[in-house]
Design a protein around this motif. Structure first.
Motif, PDB file in Angstrom:
ATOM      1  N   GLY A  31       0.759  -1.267  -0.114  1.00 28.42           N
ATOM      2  CA  GLY A  31       0.135  -0.064   0.006  1.00 28.42           C
ATOM      3  C   GLY A  31       0.643   1.091  -0.208  1.00 28.42           C
ATOM      4  O   GLY A  31       0.116   2.095   0.396  1.00 28.42           O
ATOM      5  N   HIS A  32       2.025   0.600  -0.091  1.00 33.48           N
ATOM      6  CA  HIS A  32       3.032   2.731  -0.087  1.00 33.48           C
ATOM      7  C   HIS A  32       3.117   2.977  -1.643  1.00 33.48           C
ATOM      8  O   HIS A  32       2.401   2.341  -3.116  1.00 33.48           O
ATOM      9  N   THR A  33       3.551   4.070  -1.688  1.00 36.60           N
ATOM     10  CA  THR A  33       4.134   5.178  -2.632  1.00 36.60           C
ATOM     11  C   THR A  33       4.947   5.093  -2.824  1.00 36.60           C
ATOM     12  O   THR A  33       5.840   5.220  -2.336  1.00 36.60           O
ATOM     13  N   LEU A  34       5.445   4.885  -4.569  1.00 37.66           N
ATOM     14  CA  LEU A  34       6.228   4.936  -4.832  1.00 37.66           C
ATOM     15  C   LEU A  34       6.562   6.728  -5.723  1.00 37.66           C
ATOM     16  O   LEU A  34       5.886   6.945  -6.756  1.00 37.66           O
ATOM     17  N   VAL A  35       7.607   7.179  -5.156  1.00 38.20           N
ATOM     18  CA  VAL A  35       8.311   8.815  -5.470  1.00 38.20           C
ATOM     19  C   VAL A  35       9.728   8.200  -6.290  1.00 38.20           C
ATOM     20  O   VAL A  35      10.254   7.329  -5.709  1.00 38.20           O
ATOM     21  N   TRP A  36       9.420   8.360  -7.974  1.00 36.58           N
ATOM     22  CA  TRP A  36      10.846   8.133  -8.837  1.00 36.58           C
ATOM     23  C   TRP A  36      10.734   9.461  -9.997  1.00 36.58           C
ATOM     24  O   TRP A  36      10.403  10.273  -9.849  1.00 36.58           O
ATOM     25  N   GLY A  37      11.356   9.163 -10.548  1.00 35.05           N
ATOM     26  CA  GLY A  37      11.918   9.868 -11.564  1.00 35.05           C
ATOM     27  C   GLY A  37      11.211  10.116 -12.509  1.00 35.05           C
ATOM     28  O   GLY A  37      11.158  10.611 -13.779  1.00 35.05           O
ATOM     29  N   GLY A  38       9.952   9.781 -12.715  1.00 38.43           N
ATOM     30  CA  GLY A  38       8.709   9.117 -13.131  1.00 38.43           C
ATOM     31  C   GLY A  38       8.613   9.094 -14.621  1.00 38.43           C
ATOM     32  O   GLY A  38       8.080   9.275 -15.641  1.00 38.43           O
ATOM     33  N   SER A  39       9.826   8.839 -15.089  1.00 42.47           N
ATOM     34  CA  SER A  39      10.089   8.269 -16.211  1.00 42.47           C
ATOM     35  C   SER A  39       9.515   6.576 -16.562  1.00 42.47           C
ATOM     36  O   SER A  39       9.820   6.044 -15.870  1.00 42.47           O
ATOM     37  N   ASN A  40       9.514   6.098 -17.861  1.00 41.69           N
ATOM     38  CA  ASN A  40       9.222   4.516 -18.175  1.00 41.69           C
ATOM     39  C   ASN A  40       9.997   4.190 -18.916  1.00 41.69           C
ATOM     40  O   ASN A  40       9.570   2.794 -19.336  1.00 41.69           O
ATOM     41  N   ALA A  41      11.238   4.892 -18.689  1.00 42.43           N
ATOM     42  CA  ALA A  41      12.618   3.759 -19.827  1.00 42.43           C
ATOM     43  C   ALA A  41      12.903   3.444 -18.615  1.00 42.43           C
ATOM     44  O   ALA A  41      13.169   3.513 -17.149  1.00 42.43           O
ATOM     45  N   GLY A  42      13.786   2.139 -19.010  1.00 46.18           N
ATOM     46  CA  GLY A  42      14.349   0.837 -18.637  1.00 46.18           C
ATOM     47  C   GLY A  42      13.894   0.924 -16.878  1.00 46.18           C
ATOM     48  O   GLY A  42      12.911   0.363 -17.436  1.00 46.18           O
ATOM     49  N   LEU A  43      14.485   0.159 -15.992  1.00 45.12           N
ATOM     50  CA  LEU A  43      14.297  -0.406 -14.508  1.00 45.12           C
ATOM     51  C   LEU A  43      12.954   0.470 -14.080  1.00 45.12           C
ATOM     52  O   LEU A  43      12.380   0.496 -13.693  1.00 45.12           O
ATOM     53  N   MET A  44      13.019   2.294 -14.145  1.00 47.18           N
ATOM     54  CA  MET A  44      12.456   3.430 -13.633  1.00 47.18           C
ATOM     55  C   MET A  44      10.842   2.353 -14.656  1.00 47.18           C
ATOM     56  O   MET A  44      10.147   2.802 -13.552  1.00 47.18           O
ATOM     57  N   GLY A  45      10.595   2.701 -15.615  1.00 43.97           N
ATOM     58  CA  GLY A  45      10.160   2.334 -16.428  1.00 43.97           C
ATOM     59  C   GLY A  45       8.938   0.757 -15.499  1.00 43.97           C
ATOM     60  O   GLY A  45       8.113   0.274 -15.398  1.00 43.97           O
ATOM     61  N   LEU A  46       9.881  -0.138 -15.411  1.00 42.35           N
ATOM     62  CA  LEU A  46       9.166  -1.815 -14.892  1.00 42.35           C
ATOM     63  C   LEU A  46       9.032  -1.443 -13.013  1.00 42.35           C
ATOM     64  O   LEU A  46       8.035  -1.645 -13.063  1.00 42.35           O
ATOM     65  N   LEU A  47       9.385  -0.636 -13.010  1.00 45.90           N
ATOM     66  CA  LEU A  47       9.049  -0.765 -11.220  1.00 45.90           C
ATOM     67  C   LEU A  47       8.092   0.687 -11.493  1.00 45.90           C
ATOM     68  O   LEU A  47       7.444  -0.305 -10.225  1.00 45.90           O
ATOM     69  N   ALA A  48       7.783   0.959 -12.299  1.00 42.64           N
ATOM     70  CA  ALA A  48       6.519   1.775 -12.053  1.00 42.64           C
ATOM     71  C   ALA A  48       4.864   0.986 -12.739  1.00 42.64           C
ATOM     72  O   ALA A  48       4.221   1.122 -11.899  1.00 42.64           O
ATOM     73  N   ASP A  49       5.471  -0.177 -14.074  1.00 41.55           N
ATOM     74  CA  ASP A  49       4.361  -0.741 -13.793  1.00 41.55           C
ATOM     75  C   ASP A  49       4.121  -1.774 -12.956  1.00 41.55           C
ATOM     76  O   ASP A  49       2.601  -2.435 -12.981  1.00 41.55           O
ATOM     77  N   GLU A  50       5.496  -2.383 -12.460  1.00 44.87           N
ATOM     78  CA  GLU A  50       5.173  -3.067 -11.051  1.00 44.87           C
ATOM     79  C   GLU A  50       4.600  -3.448  -9.850  1.00 44.87           C
ATOM     80  O   GLU A  50       4.212  -3.737  -9.384  1.00 44.87           O
ATOM     81  N   ALA A  51       4.727  -1.555  -9.562  1.00 49.85           N
ATOM     82  CA  ALA A  51       4.542  -1.613  -8.525  1.00 49.85           C
ATOM     83  C   ALA A  51       2.838  -1.011  -8.916  1.00 49.85           C
ATOM     84  O   ALA A  51       2.035  -1.288  -7.711  1.00 49.85           O
TER      85      ALA A  51
END
Length: 174
Positions: A31-51
């Protein structure tokens, strides 16, 4: 908890991407919020998709020059003028910082947060996920700085190291 994550914007081998995906799933399921660099690229995008797929909320903080790489599924996308403003915004929105594998940008972000923490300006937990021993060299250097008196606070007060995504959350709870 708003968990700020610093990580690579490059697509990486499964030995790095699988633990990042597992971390993101645990973040979302918790139930946490991911605060990240906002990118859809690479590991950042994967992280956002999975979260997001696991039920997490997404707050991206993207620098204007990278607008074209913005993550479309973010619950909130904040635009900043430059990288310095982006780092300030990420830190301000974080309840904790987790560092996954990354390059120079990730190193810049983590060293700035640790410097701020050293001075008591940022006093939130910081945990490095040491996937495949990626941060062994950094850890060795930080331990030397600690042992030889270069840090005004014990290293354990500045940063924690975890070998698995589950250990990251155990450290954040402690």
């Amino acid at each position: 908890m708003n968990i700020c994550v610093f990580c690579s914007a490059y697509s990486l081998d499964d030995r790095y991407s699988a633990p990042a995906a597992e971390f993101a799933r645990l973040l979302g399921e918790g139930g946490h919020t991911l605060v990240w660099g906002g990118s859809n690229a690479g590991l950042m995008g994967l992280l956002a998709d999975e979260a997001k797929a696991a039920g997490g909320r997404l707050v991206g903080v993207l620098v204007e020059m990278l607008r074209h790489k913005g993550y479309d599924g973010a619950d909130e996308l904040v635009m900043t003028a430059d990288l310095a403003e982006r780092k300030r915004e990420l830190a301000a929105r974080a309840d904790a910082v987790v560092v996954l594998v990354g390059g120079l940008g990730t190193m810049d972000e983590v060293t700035e947060v640790l410097e701020l923490k050293k001075h008591g300006i940022f006093d939130k937990p910081v945990v490095l996920l040491d996937t495949e021993g990626f941060y062994t060299g950094l850890r060795t250097q930080l331990e030397r700085m600690d042992a030889e008196g270069f840090l005004p606070r014990p290293l354990a007060e500045l940063v924690g190291f975890a070998d698995t995504p589950a250990e990251v959350f155990a450290l954040l709870k402690a």
